[in-house]
Design a protein around this motif. Structure first.
Motif, short mmCIF file in Angstrom:
data_model
loop_
_atom_site.label_atom_id
_atom_site.label_comp_id
_atom_site.label_asym_id
_atom_site.label_seq_id
_atom_site.Cartn_x
_atom_site.Cartn_y
_atom_site.Cartn_z
N ALA A 82 -12.54 -58.98 -39.71
CA ALA A 82 -11.47 -59.81 -40.27
C ALA A 82 -11.84 -60.33 -41.66
CB ALA A 82 -11.18 -60.98 -39.33
N ASP A 83 -13.13 -60.55 -41.89
CA ASP A 83 -13.62 -61.06 -43.18
C ASP A 83 -15.11 -60.72 -43.25
OD1 ASP A 83 -15.11 -63.12 -41.75
OD2 ASP A 83 -13.22 -64.22 -41.58
N PRO A 84 -15.75 -60.94 -44.40
CA PRO A 84 -17.18 -60.59 -44.54
C PRO A 84 -18.07 -61.25 -43.48
CG PRO A 84 -16.24 -60.98 -46.70
CD PRO A 84 -15.19 -61.36 -45.70
N HIS A 85 -17.80 -62.51 -43.14
CA HIS A 85 -18.63 -63.21 -42.14
C HIS A 85 -18.52 -62.52 -40.79
CE1 HIS A 85 -19.58 -66.34 -39.14
NE2 HIS A 85 -20.53 -66.63 -39.99
N HIS A 86 -17.32 -62.11 -40.42
CA HIS A 86 -17.10 -61.40 -39.15
C HIS A 86 -17.89 -60.09 -39.14
CE1 HIS A 86 -14.07 -59.29 -36.27
NE2 HIS A 86 -15.08 -59.80 -35.60
#
Length: 196
Positions: A82-86
């Protein structure tokens, strides 16, 4: 049979190649192997140490001719978060299982594996089946994109396809590890790690 005894690193060579070898990920992690180029040139890969070859490398024959290494397309899955952290969270889980992983700008690529696909989907990531060259990270054992280890070393992680896992490990050639604590992994054996 003429031998290839050296490797020029990825794209650090300019003269035309005499031939090309198309190799999958496993065949790009060899020390000694008979090979035939796409134009029919037969030669023996005969390196001093096992080297993790990458697409774009050149094997140097004894007469100084070059053989270009091309990474063969393989059955992979591309993982998108979903995003870089994910995506980093998913990468941690892959690394914890010692899975060879290719890190892209917005995705991760691994070889197809039903069990891992279920895990990745369970983490909320999107999985796309693709055919593409597989060029995973070299991990703790790669130096400048090339992993060097003695042939038949029981702890040669590059040859066994382990990557995305750097604990500053110190391995001994008697087959035993010198570490402070142990943790088990899904692949049926345990590695110990000395965190400093």
């Amino acid at each position: 049979m003429i031998r290839a005894t050296k490797v020029h690193a990825q794209y650090r060579w300019s003269e035309p190649a005499a031939d090309t070898v198309v190799l999958d990920f496993d065949d790009r992690h060899r020390r000694r192997m008979a090979m035939t180029g796409t134009r029919g040139l037969e030669f023996l890969l005969d390196l001093e140490n096992a080297v993790a070859l990458r697409g774009g490398d050149a094997l140097v024959l004894e007469d100084n001719r070059l053989i270009e290494v091309v990474a063969a397309p393989e059955s992979l899955i591309e993982i998108r978060g979903a995003d870089p952290h994910h995506l980093i969270r998913v990468a941690w889980h892959l690394g914890n299982r010692h899975l060879p992983t290719q890190i892209m700008a917005k995705a991760l690529r691994i070889r197809r594996d039903h069990v891992i696909e279920v895990m990745v989907r369970g983490l909320g990531a999107r999985v796309i089946e693709i055919e593409a060259p597989f060029d995973p990270e070299g991990g703790a054992y790669a130096g400048g994109g090339h992993a060097h280890a003695p042939d038949n070393d029981p702890h040669d992680h590059a040859a066994h396809g382990h990557s995305s896992h750097d604990h500053g490990e110190h391995h001994h050639h008697d087959g035993h590890c010198d570490h402070d604590h142990r943790h088990d992994h899904d692949h049926g054996h345990s590695h110990a790690h000395d965190h400093k």
